[in-house]
Design a protein around this motif. Structure first.
Motif, PDB file in Angstrom:
ATOM      1  N   GLU A  27      -9.957   5.773  -5.302  1.00 56.17           N
ATOM      2  CA  GLU A  27      -9.825   7.159  -4.849  1.00 56.17           C
ATOM      3  C   GLU A  27      -9.323   7.186  -3.411  1.00 56.17           C
ATOM      4  O   GLU A  27      -8.521   8.038  -3.037  1.00 56.17           O
ATOM      5  CB  GLU A  27     -11.182   7.858  -4.959  1.00 56.17           C
ATOM      6  N   TRP A  28      -9.774   6.224  -2.611  1.00 61.10           N
ATOM      7  CA  TRP A  28      -9.318   6.134  -1.223  1.00 61.10           C
ATOM      8  C   TRP A  28      -7.807   5.961  -1.167  1.00 61.10           C
ATOM      9  O   TRP A  28      -7.141   6.586  -0.357  1.00 61.10           O
ATOM     10  CB  TRP A  28      -9.997   4.949  -0.520  1.00 61.10           C
ATOM     11  N   TRP A  29      -7.239   5.110  -2.042  1.00 69.29           N
ATOM     12  CA  TRP A  29      -5.797   4.857  -2.047  1.00 69.29           C
ATOM     13  C   TRP A  29      -5.044   6.146  -2.343  1.00 69.29           C
ATOM     14  O   TRP A  29      -4.051   6.458  -1.682  1.00 69.29           O
ATOM     15  CB  TRP A  29      -5.448   3.779  -3.071  1.00 69.29           C
ATOM     16  N   VAL A  30      -5.500   6.899  -3.330  1.00 72.49           N
ATOM     17  CA  VAL A  30      -4.833   8.153  -3.697  1.00 72.49           C
ATOM     18  C   VAL A  30      -4.856   9.119  -2.519  1.00 72.49           C
ATOM     19  O   VAL A  30      -3.827   9.704  -2.151  1.00 72.49           O
ATOM     20  CB  VAL A  30      -5.492   8.782  -4.945  1.00 72.49           C
ATOM     21  N   LYS A  31      -6.012   9.278  -1.882  1.00 73.15           N
ATOM     22  CA  LYS A  31      -6.114  10.194  -0.743  1.00 73.15           C
ATOM     23  C   LYS A  31      -5.272   9.718   0.437  1.00 73.15           C
ATOM     24  O   LYS A  31      -4.647  10.527   1.122  1.00 73.15           O
ATOM     25  CB  LYS A  31      -7.580  10.333  -0.307  1.00 73.15           C
ATOM     26  N   GLU A  32      -5.240   8.419   0.683  1.00 71.80           N
ATOM     27  CA  GLU A  32      -4.466   7.878   1.799  1.00 71.80           C
ATOM     28  C   GLU A  32      -2.964   8.079   1.571  1.00 71.80           C
ATOM     29  O   GLU A  32      -2.230   8.441   2.495  1.00 71.80           O
ATOM     30  CB  GLU A  32      -4.783   6.387   1.980  1.00 71.80           C
ATOM     31  N   GLN A  33      -2.494   7.864   0.345  1.00 67.50           N
ATOM     32  CA  GLN A  33      -1.080   8.074   0.043  1.00 67.50           C
ATOM     33  C   GLN A  33      -0.717   9.553   0.192  1.00 67.50           C
ATOM     34  O   GLN A  33       0.356   9.893   0.705  1.00 67.50           O
ATOM     35  CB  GLN A  33      -0.745   7.587  -1.374  1.00 67.50           C
ATOM     36  N   ALA A  34      -1.608  10.440  -0.212  1.00 71.43           N
ATOM     37  CA  ALA A  34      -1.371  11.880  -0.056  1.00 71.43           C
ATOM     38  C   ALA A  34      -1.370  12.255   1.424  1.00 71.43           C
ATOM     39  O   ALA A  34      -0.501  13.014   1.881  1.00 71.43           O
ATOM     40  CB  ALA A  34      -2.429  12.674  -0.818  1.00 71.43           C
ATOM     41  N   ARG A  35      -2.318  11.724   2.182  1.00 72.34           N
ATOM     42  CA  ARG A  35      -2.404  12.028   3.610  1.00 72.34           C
ATOM     43  C   ARG A  35      -1.139  11.594   4.340  1.00 72.34           C
ATOM     44  O   ARG A  35      -0.651  12.294   5.221  1.00 72.34           O
ATOM     45  CB  ARG A  35      -3.617  11.322   4.220  1.00 72.34           C
ATOM     46  N   ARG A  36      -0.587  10.456   3.951  1.00 74.04           N
ATOM     47  CA  ARG A  36       0.630   9.950   4.593  1.00 74.04           C
ATOM     48  C   ARG A  36       1.903  10.593   4.052  1.00 74.04           C
ATOM     49  O   ARG A  36       2.996  10.292   4.523  1.00 74.04           O
ATOM     50  CB  ARG A  36       0.712   8.442   4.419  1.00 74.04           C
ATOM     51  N   GLY A  37       1.773  11.453   3.045  1.00 77.74           N
ATOM     52  CA  GLY A  37       2.931  12.155   2.501  1.00 77.74           C
ATOM     53  C   GLY A  37       3.788  11.308   1.578  1.00 77.74           C
ATOM     54  O   GLY A  37       4.954  11.600   1.365  1.00 77.74           O
ATOM     55  N   ARG A  38       3.212  10.266   1.002  1.00 75.37           N
ATOM     56  CA  ARG A  38       3.967   9.381   0.122  1.00 75.37           C
ATOM     57  C   ARG A  38       3.939   9.830  -1.332  1.00 75.37           C
ATOM     58  O   ARG A  38       4.758   9.387  -2.123  1.00 75.37           O
ATOM     59  CB  ARG A  38       3.416   7.962   0.218  1.00 75.37           C
ATOM     60  N   ILE A  39       2.979  10.667  -1.692  1.00 77.86           N
ATOM     61  CA  ILE A  39       2.890  11.160  -3.064  1.00 77.86           C
ATOM     62  C   ILE A  39       2.741  12.682  -3.028  1.00 77.86           C
ATOM     63  O   ILE A  39       2.228  13.244  -2.069  1.00 77.86           O
ATOM     64  CB  ILE A  39       1.707  10.521  -3.832  1.00 77.86           C
ATOM     65  N   PRO A  40       3.205  13.360  -4.082  1.00 79.25           N
ATOM     66  CA  PRO A  40       3.081  14.819  -4.118  1.00 79.25           C
ATOM     67  C   PRO A  40       1.643  15.254  -4.409  1.00 79.25           C
ATOM     68  O   PRO A  40       0.905  14.569  -5.117  1.00 79.25           O
ATOM     69  CB  PRO A  40       4.017  15.219  -5.262  1.00 79.25           C
ATOM     70  N   PHE A  41       1.257  16.388  -3.840  1.00 79.86           N
ATOM     71  CA  PHE A  41      -0.086  16.923  -4.038  1.00 79.86           C
ATOM     72  C   PHE A  41      -0.085  18.387  -3.639  1.00 79.86           C
ATOM     73  O   PHE A  41       0.858  18.892  -3.066  1.00 79.86           O
ATOM     74  CB  PHE A  41      -1.120  16.156  -3.203  1.00 79.86           C
TER      75      PHE A  41
END
Length: 112
Positions: A27-41
């Motif tokens: 879950e941390w990886w998903v949130k970190e990728q979203a925070r860095r703008g690497r994945i859509p959310f």
């Protein structure tokens, strides 16, 4: 006359934990990728939420495809990569500093 949209017509939103479970990552990886703008959310109410389209796009972003010349490519082992990278950089040995008490010549009992 306005047509009201039914709640069932709204897209299903998934939490970071749901996406992490589906992608078999943390879950941390998903949130970190979203925070860095690497994945859509989407972030309604301050928490990361994902639609089914977002999850499909995340899968496409991190997808890896073979190159057309895959038979001509010779795989290089990670050990060879590390060895080649470290030989090009000069090595500097590190030395620990002397503790402050030893530099000043005072013991903790006589410092006061």
């Amino acid at each position: 006359m306005k047509v009201r949209q039914k709640i069932t017509d709204l897209p299903q939103l998934y939490s970071a934990a749901d996406v992490a479970q589906a992608l078999r990552c943390s879950e941390w990886w998903v949130k970190e990728q979203a925070r860095r703008g690497r994945i859509p959310f989407t972030k309604p109410g301050g928490s990361y939420r994902f639609t089914a389209e977002h999850v499909a796009e995340i899968t496409r972003i991190f997808e890896s495809r073979p190159t057309e010349n895959s038979s001509a490519a010779v795989p290089v082992s990670p050990a060879l990569r590390r060895r080649a990278a470290t030989t090009a950089v000069p090595v500097t040995s590190l030395k620990a500093r002397t503790p402050r008490r030893a530099r000043h010549g005072q013991s903790p009992s006589t410092a006061a």
